[in-house]
Design a protein around this motif. Structure first.
Motif, PDB file in Angstrom:
ATOM      1  N   LEU A 141       3.271   8.935  21.448  1.00 49.62           N
ATOM      2  CA  LEU A 141       3.394   7.643  20.767  1.00 49.62           C
ATOM      3  C   LEU A 141       2.219   7.476  19.818  1.00 49.62           C
ATOM      4  N   VAL A 142       2.523   7.105  18.580  1.00 46.85           N
ATOM      5  CA  VAL A 142       1.519   6.894  17.544  1.00 46.85           C
ATOM      6  C   VAL A 142       1.693   5.466  17.030  1.00 46.85           C
ATOM      7  N   MET A 143       0.614   4.682  17.036  1.00 48.77           N
ATOM      8  CA  MET A 143       0.703   3.273  16.621  1.00 48.77           C
ATOM      9  C   MET A 143      -0.472   2.939  15.714  1.00 48.77           C
ATOM     10  N   HIS A 144      -0.196   2.191  14.627  1.00 45.36           N
ATOM     11  CA  HIS A 144      -1.254   1.734  13.730  1.00 45.36           C
ATOM     12  C   HIS A 144      -0.897   0.379  13.146  1.00 45.36           C
ATOM     13  N   LEU A 145      -1.906  -0.333  12.653  1.00 45.03           N
ATOM     14  CA  LEU A 145      -1.733  -1.607  11.956  1.00 45.03           C
ATOM     15  C   LEU A 145      -1.707  -1.355  10.459  1.00 45.03           C
ATOM     16  N   SER A 146      -1.101  -2.299   9.724  1.00 48.17           N
ATOM     17  CA  SER A 146      -0.949  -2.124   8.274  1.00 48.17           C
ATOM     18  C   SER A 146      -1.123  -3.462   7.575  1.00 48.17           C
ATOM     19  N   ASN A 147      -1.896  -3.463   6.476  1.00 48.51           N
ATOM     20  CA  ASN A 147      -1.913  -4.618   5.574  1.00 48.51           C
ATOM     21  C   ASN A 147      -1.331  -4.193   4.239  1.00 48.51           C
ATOM     22  N   THR A 148      -1.430  -5.034   3.225  1.00 50.56           N
ATOM     23  CA  THR A 148      -0.800  -4.730   1.934  1.00 50.56           C
ATOM     24  C   THR A 148      -1.494  -3.603   1.194  1.00 50.56           C
TER      25      THR A 148
END
Length: 612
Positions: free
Chosen positions: A401-408
């Motif tokens: 499982l690979v998880m990350h946050l993202s902004n614009t």
């Protein structure tokens, strides 16, 4: 045969010429500036009769003005370039020998409405504004006001303001009569606002025609600033344009500053101003290559708009964009076909703040299934721990499982987890389906659904029940203490119903039940029920116990000698599957009654099958 009186009149007419007159009066209209033609009804064309025209039966018209002429051939009176003073009563008189005949005609000189004066308005916001329209006409004109083709005011304009007026304007109209009628109409705004500004139409109309005039209402007010993006984020050396909007009348003068310095030819930013009517758009373009250092870029920019009424200042902050920190992820629980993830958001969410969380997982065992999904981050999810369920997985497979946050602007670093799902797992907690109120005073029928076993068949159920003292309230039933002994029971794995007998009438009992397989035990499920307080109704519980899927437990009534203190709040009929299984150990027993029942059933079958 004439009598004496009529004979006298006939003789008098033969001696003195008589004058014949027609009492019927004719009315005519003539348009101002045009030619008016009055015909003489008693004149006979070509008879050689002589006709004269007088006004108000006193003055012969040819002596009033050369504009008035009489045609002796037709007997008509022509009024050239008619004026309002020509209005009045005219009499035509025809003489034929000794006979005289006359006829009266009333002439009205009318005119189209003529707007002689208009008054525009330019006032400050919140003050009273008046638009004025003055009209001369005969007859008097009706005046109406329009804005954007929408009529304003009442259909009929009166000399007084509208009664109980709920609008933000009033209409006043007055008329004075004279040679010509003068009508004055005023449209008044009690407290003018910028939305009232624009063009208005004054429309005057009477029988001959209509006239219109356009008036303007200007509302002067101090600039009002709007900033679409108060914070502008720069990324990878590129700075978006800064936009500010100023709304004002009259248009403002705009000055922009950065570190108390105005824009100049050697500055790292340029200002563009575009004004259309009451809107002024300001755009600042920043060139990072001309800046001496990053401090010159990542700072505050302000613009001040000033007009004759006042001024206002708007500001925008330019900041450097940054990626968010990665989320913290751990496996809360897992079964052969699903995983529960607990996700904790990082303290630093980036600039601008992260708005998406992206999860990607792949099956390392089959090397085929790769899925990715993302979810919006709300203020609530950014402040609390979240639990996500990943379902539809394969038992015994290994997943990454690979998880990350993202902004614009960018993504955070990835958080990676690898886990192998078990082939089998302990059962899920038992779910009860019985009503909390029993049907029988000394027995209870306990029903439940078969739990998910996660690949390992059930071996049995274990439960215990005891009489309890409770406190009933709006939030449910509160168990205060255990008042009877704990009765352990072991139930066969195929059963879904348990008949518990030997109970006390109108008493609360607590059931604690666990499902078992060869992997382990489920979390305990707790259920509260109450026995009945009257005679049994419906099916007899003895009949229910005769069914093969029913386990029957017959115990003597409670002695109620247990005084174990328990503090917990439970909703009646609620199954609680979160209690720590290690806190309660239930002995596994097989009741003698069940063995006796099975032996009797086997003996009956053998007797039936034995040949005679």
């Amino acid at each position: 045969m004439l009598d004496g009186y009529h004979g006298f009149l006939l003789a008098l007419c033969l001696i003195v010429p008589c004058r014949a007159s027609d009492s019927r009066e004719k009315k005519m209209q003539a348009l101002e500036g045009a030619m008016g033609l009055l015909e003489c009804p008693v004149f006979q064309y070509g008879s050689g009769q002589r006709v004269t025209w007088t006004k108000e039966r006193s003055v012969e018209v040819t002596k009033i003005s050369p504009r008035l002429t009489v045609n002796q051939r037709s007997g008509a009176l022509r009024i050239h370039r008619a004026q309002f003073t020509d209005s009045g009563r005219y009499t035509c008189t025809v003489r034929d020998g000794n006979d005289t005949m006359s006829r009266d005609t009333t002439l009205d000189v009318v005119s189209y409405p003529r707007i002689t004066m208009v008054q525009n308005a330019s006032v400050a916001r919140g003050e009273e504004a008046t638009l004025l329209c003055k009209v001369e006409s005969t007859p008097a004109s009706d005046i109406s006001w329009h804005r954007l083709d929408v009529p304003l005011g009442p259909p009929e304009v009166t000399a007084a303001p509208q009664s109980e007026n709920t609008m933000d304007y009033d209409v006043f109209t007055s008329t004075s009569e004279g040679v010509t009628s003068v009508t004055v109409s005023e449209l008044r705004y009690r407290s003018v606002q910028p939305g009232h500004a624009g063009l208005y139409l004054c429309l005057a109309a009477n029988d001959p025609g209509s006239a219109r005039a356009i008036l303007a209402l200007s509302v002067i007010y101090a600039p009002i600033a709007t900033v679409p993006e108060p914070v502008v984020v720069a990324w990878a050396g590129k700075v978006p344009d800064i936009h500010m909007i100023f709304k004002a009348t009259p248009p403002p003068r705009v000055s922009c500053f950065h570190d108390n310095q105005t824009v100049g030819p050697n500055s790292h930013w340029i200002m563009f101003v575009d004004t259309h009517e009451e809107i002024t758009n300001v755009t600042l373009k920043i060139d990072p290559e001309k800046a001496s250092n990053e401090t010159d870029i990542y700072t505050n920019y302000s613009c001040t708009a000033t007009n004759t009424v006042g001024q206002t200042t708007a500001s925008v902050t330019v900041t450097e964009g940054r990626a968010p920190d990665p989320p913290q992820v751990r496996i809360d629980s897992q079964r052969p076909t699903w995983i529960v993830l607990e996700i904790t958001m990082p303290p630093y969410m980036g600039i601008p703040p992260a708005d998406r969380i992206v999860t990607r997982y792949e099956d390392l065992t089959s090397l085929e299934e790769i899925k990715e999904f993302d979810e919006a981050i709300t203020p609530r999810t950014s402040e609390t721990n979240q639990k996500w369920n990943l379902t539809g997985l394969q038992p015994g497979h290994t997943y990454r499982l690979v998880m990350h946050l993202s902004n614009t602007l960018a993504n955070s670093k990835a958080t990676v987890l690898t886990t192998t799902l078990p082939l089998h797992a302990a059962p899920d907690p038992v779910q009860f389906v019985s009503p909390p109120q029993g049907d029988y005073p000394r027995a209870y029928v306990l029903r439940w659904l078969a739990p998910v076993t996660h690949g390992a068949p059930l071996s049995n159920y274990t439960l215990s029940y005891a009489a309890v003292a409770v406190r009933e309230g709006e939030d449910g039933v509160r168990v205060e203490r255990v008042i009877g002994p704990e009765h352990p029971v072991t139930v066969q794995r195929m059963a879904k119903t348990l008949v518990i007998s030997g109970l006390s009438e109108n008493t609360f009992y607590r059931v604690n039940m666990t499902a078992h397989n060869n992997v382990g035990a489920s979390a305990p499920s707790i259920f509260i029920f109450r026995t009945g307080n009257d005679t049994a109704h419906g099916e007899r519980h003895q009949d229910i116990a005769d069914r093969p899927e029913v386990h029957y437990s017959r115990l003597p009534p409670d002695t109620r000698n247990s005084q174990v203190q328990v503090e917990e709040t439970i909703q009646p009929g609620t199954s609680l599957g979160q209690e720590n299984s290690s806190s309660r150990t239930l002995p596994r027993t097989i009741t003698p009654i069940l063995l006796a029942y099975l032996a009797l059933l086997l003996s009956t079958c053998l007797t039936r099958d034995r040949p005679a």
